[in-house]
Design an enzyme around this catalytic site. Structure first.
Site, PDB file in Angstrom:
ATOM      1  N   HIS A 138       0.782  -1.240   0.000  1.00 23.12           N
ATOM      2  CA  HIS A 138       0.000   0.000   0.000  1.00 23.12           C
ATOM      3  C   HIS A 138       0.819   1.298   0.000  1.00 23.12           C
ATOM      4  CE1 HIS A 138      -3.382  -2.655   0.999  1.00 23.12           C
ATOM      5  NE2 HIS A 138      -4.219  -1.650   0.934  1.00 23.12           N
ATOM      6  N   HIS A 188      -3.215  -1.599  -4.674  1.00 19.66           N
ATOM      7  CA  HIS A 188      -4.510  -0.956  -4.413  1.00 19.66           C
ATOM      8  C   HIS A 188      -4.537   0.343  -5.195  1.00 19.66           C
ATOM      9  CE1 HIS A 188      -7.977   0.812  -2.633  1.00 19.66           C
ATOM     10  NE2 HIS A 188      -8.043   0.018  -1.587  1.00 19.66           N
ATOM     11  N   GLU A 314     -13.677  -8.729   0.066  1.00 17.09           N
ATOM     12  CA  GLU A 314     -14.377  -7.429  -0.025  1.00 17.09           C
ATOM     13  C   GLU A 314     -14.638  -7.110  -1.497  1.00 17.09           C
ATOM     14  OE1 GLU A 314     -11.144  -5.028   1.932  1.00 17.09           O
ATOM     15  OE2 GLU A 314     -12.546  -5.033   3.602  1.00 17.09           O
ATOM     16  N   CYS A 332     -16.809   2.599   1.723  1.00 11.51           N
ATOM     17  CA  CYS A 332     -15.809   3.165   0.791  1.00 11.51           C
ATOM     18  C   CYS A 332     -16.134   2.822  -0.659  1.00 11.51           C
ATOM     19  CB  CYS A 332     -14.419   2.605   1.077  1.00 11.51           C
ATOM     20  SG  CYS A 332     -13.633   3.302   2.512  1.00 11.51           S
ATOM     21  N   CYS A 410     -10.764   2.598   7.075  1.00 11.95           N
ATOM     22  CA  CYS A 410     -10.835   3.342   5.815  1.00 11.95           C
ATOM     23  C   CYS A 410     -12.133   4.127   5.654  1.00 11.95           C
ATOM     24  CB  CYS A 410     -10.666   2.380   4.651  1.00 11.95           C
ATOM     25  SG  CYS A 410     -11.696   0.907   4.777  1.00 11.95           S
TER      26      CYS A 410
HETATM   27  O1  FUB Z   1      -6.820  -1.630   1.618  1.00 10.09           O
HETATM   28  C1  FUB Z   1      -7.164  -0.336   2.056  1.00 10.09           C
HETATM   29  C2  FUB Z   1      -8.617  -0.285   2.392  1.00 10.09           C
HETATM   30  O2  FUB Z   1      -8.904  -1.175   3.448  1.00 10.09           O
HETATM   31  C3  FUB Z   1      -9.537  -0.717   1.279  1.00 10.09           C
HETATM   32  O3  FUB Z   1      -9.844   0.270   0.384  1.00 10.09           O
HETATM   33  C4  FUB Z   1     -10.717  -1.208   2.036  1.00 10.09           C
HETATM   34  O4  FUB Z   1     -11.572  -2.002   1.274  1.00 10.09           O
HETATM   35  C5  FUB Z   1     -10.073  -1.931   3.184  1.00 10.09           C
HETATM   36  O5  FUB Z   1      -9.673  -3.198   2.807  1.00 10.09           O
HETATM   37 ZN    ZN Z   2     -13.746   1.447   3.795  1.00  9.86          ZN
END
Ligand code: FUB
Ligand code: ZN
Length: 633
Positions: A138, A188, A314, A332, A410
């Site tokens: 990330h 991501h 998710e 989100c 998040c």
């Molecule tokens: O991975 C960063 C954030 O945490 C994601 O956007 C959400 O879905 C959660 O997994």
């Molecule tokens: Zn979120």
């Protein structure tokens, strides 16, 4: 050539419904989240965000530091909180809040390495692991969120420090991925859309080039993450690099058609793609965005605008797999869908984008927030049953009440930044035309000199009055659900053509324009292709999906069914109910209780009146059954 561009968040001063939520963010959510990020919020889950920046700074200065705390993407919460605070400051200058922001920005600046690298997780320790795990670590995601915060803060205050820090960080990333030609793309996605903002805020073309690079190289080598994994001896969660669909990297993005994989990652990626397509006039890229959009809204989206129907990863599931009780529907992801819709509008003026934007906003995004602004849903099921939800192994993720914070936090700051910048989504402009995508009470100022005052009780009443200052054209979205509507200019009925969901009205200084939508409570039925919804109906009013809660229905919604042959009726606006709302009542049936698990006697049922409240407001009156979809008859 952009069809339209968003107005800056600061160009909108809210009142009415939007004003109420913006005030909630300003007065409650931003101060509460500040305390959380500083680990001063009492019982809430520990955050460690401030501490991580302090400790990264100490590490760089050679001082003793505490270990990193939290998720590998903990820094992103700082970016989102600063972004929310910046939008709020733009509308409401506040010395204390600005001081708090400046203090956090100094900590961020002090946590930046000489070469521009910025990520506390790999600065406090594991320096040698930097950039070795794009799949999970990330670093680009955190950079993206901090970049978005920096752009918003610069726009709000004119102060450059944060923007300079993030431009230096962007240059660091540019050197690595463009100059030194390091392979790979974000695990991501997020930085793509953030770099587009950086490009606009700084004029630095490296930001545009980098956004373009990450979008264009994604999926060209679908095996990048596998190769990356071979080269490292560590992992964050043990993610499987082979699942290309999950990572949206099975094919170059221009060849993708089905929205797949992790839902938030997907819509952030598509937002960046749509933004880039509008900026560069890339029709091939826009065509891919359109296919992905259709895949979402025609086959993979809940009635509430929620997306990502499975807890497993998710993620998006397959077409029409939209279970109510095990829905993931992350807050989100609905926010990301609004981002995607807003960037699609920059490619094509089409009411469908605004329709979906408001569905996601008035339902899933707002359901993510407790009325006091201090508790939040991450997962937004369409059915919650105490005793099963949050308890059974298959339903552990679907809570019945909102927690104060999350280890993976998040959603709460994401909701704060979205609401405090809602003007960007509500209004846009192009040349002498001003666009109203959402009915947002308040004052909006456009760079073409037009000013609009919008007065409305929407979403609880459907008359919208605009008072105009300046000359040009007003384009107002007419929701597809409203078959009939009336438009008046200076008191006289007019019939402007409806082009792709927008009516265009010539306006001059002093004009008033009234839009009256014909919105009555309505039943909605799902396609027969959605197995979870066979024989069911939902009740909606305006942009809001309603739900049935036990507290309004004798404590039990499981024995209720709907009589859809009778119109539902709408109650008066009740300012004492759930912070102010209108109840709906519908005719239906309640079946008698059955004493055994199974019986060969058909259940008896008797007619009754069913009460529904907006889904956005569910779960505000303690543990409670909740259902959006009820059986018919
Ligand atoms: O991975 C960063 C954030 O945490 C994601 O956007 C959400 O879905 C959660 O997994
Ligand atoms: Zn979120």
């Amino acid at each position: 050539m952009k069809t339209m561009q968003q107005i800056p968040a600061k160009a909108y001063h809210s009142s009415g419904f939007m004003g109420k939520y913006q005030e909630l963010v300003r007065r409650e959510m931003i101060p509460y989240q500040y305390k959380v990020l500083r680990d001063e919020a009492g019982n809430a889950e520990k955050s460690g965000v401030f501490a991580n920046f302090i400790n990264a700074g100490k590490t760089l200065r050679g001082e003793n530091a505490e270990p990193f705390y939290g998720m590998v993407f903990q820094d992103s919460d700082a970016g989102k909180w600063l972004e929310a605070a910046a939008y709020s400051l733009a509308a409401h200058p506040d010395e204390q809040l600005e001081r708090e922001c400046d203090e956090l920005i100094s900590l961020i600046a002090a946590a930046q390495d000489e070469d521009g690298y910025l990520d506390t997780r790999f600065t406090i320790s594991d320096r040698d692991k930097r950039w070795t795990n794009l799949l999970e670590a990330h670093e680009l995601y955190c950079a993206g969120h901090l970049m978005e915060g920096a752009c918003a803060y610069f726009d709000a205050t004119g102060k450059r420090e944060f923007l300079d820090v993030m431009e230096k960080n962007a240059e660091h990333i540019y050197r690595r991925f463009i100059v030194e030609k390091a392979e790979g793309y974000p695990g991501h996605p997020e930085i793509e859309l953030a770099l587009m903002k950086m490009y606009r805020a700084t004029g630095n073309r490296h930001c545009l080039e980098l956004a373009e690079h990450f979008i264009n190289c994604r999926g060209v080598d679908p095996c990048y993450y596998e190769k990356e994994k071979e080269k490292r001896d560590w992992t964050v969660w043990g993610n499987n690099p082979v699942d290309h669909d999950y990572q949206q990297n099975g094919k170059p993005v221009r060849e993708q058609s089905d929205a797949m994989g992790h839902a938030v990652r997907a819509v952030y990626l598509y937002t960046g793609m749509a933004d880039l397509a509008a900026e560069t006039g890339d029709s091939e890229l826009f065509a891919a965005c359109r296919r992905l959009w259709e895949s979402i809204v025609n086959r993979r989206m809940y009635i509430t605008g929620g997306i990502g129907s499975t807890v497993h990863g998710e993620a998006f599931s397959v077409d029409y797999d939209l279970p109510s009780d095990t829905a993931y529907s992350e807050t989100c992801a609905a926010i990301g869908l609004m981002f995607f819709a807003s960037r699609m509008l920059e490619n094509e003026i089409n009411g469908e984008y605004g329709d979906i934007m408001e569905t996601a906003f008035y339902n899933t995004v707002l359901a993510g927030i407790q009325l006091d602004g201090k508790r939040f849903f991450y997962v937004n099921p369409l059915e919650a049953l105490p005793g099963i939800s949050g308890v059974s192994p298959t339903h552990r993720h679907t809570l019945t009440t909102r927690p104060g914070w999350y280890a993976c936090a998040c959603c709460p700051p994401n909701a704060a930044r979205l609401i405090s910048s809602i003007g960007q989504y509500a209004y846009g402009e192009k040349g002498d035309t001003v666009f109203c995508h959402l009915y947002a009470a308040g004052d909006a100022e456009f760079s073409n000199g037009i000013r609009l005052r919008c007065e409305t009780e929407y979403p609880y009443d459907f008359t919208v009055n605009y008072t105009v200052s300046g000359n040009g054209r007003l384009a107002v979205r007419i929701p597809a659900r409203c078959g009939k509507y009336v438009i008046r200019k200076n008191g006289n009925n007019i019939s402007p053509e409806n082009k792709s969901g927008y009516v265009y009205i010539e306006i001059s200084d002093g004009d008033t324009v009234t839009v009256e939508l014909n919105d009555a409570p309505r039943f909605v039925y799902a396609s027969e292709k959605v197995p979870a919804l066979t024989g069911k109906a939902a009740l909606c009013f305006g942009p809001m999906v309603y739900c049935f809660e036990g507290v309004d229905n004798e404590g039990d919604v499981l024995s209720l069914s709907l009589d859809t042959s009778e119109n539902a009726s709408v109650g008066e606006y009740d300012k004492t109910l759930l912070g102010g709302t209108r109840k709906l009542t519908a005719k239906g049936f309640r079946r008698e209780k059955q004493s055994s698990l199974y019986s060969s006697e058909a259940p008896k049922k008797s007619p009754c009146e069913l009460t529904a409240v907006p889904y956005a407001l569910w779960g505000n009156r303690g543990e409670n059954q909740m259902r959006v979809w009820l059986n018919i008859g």
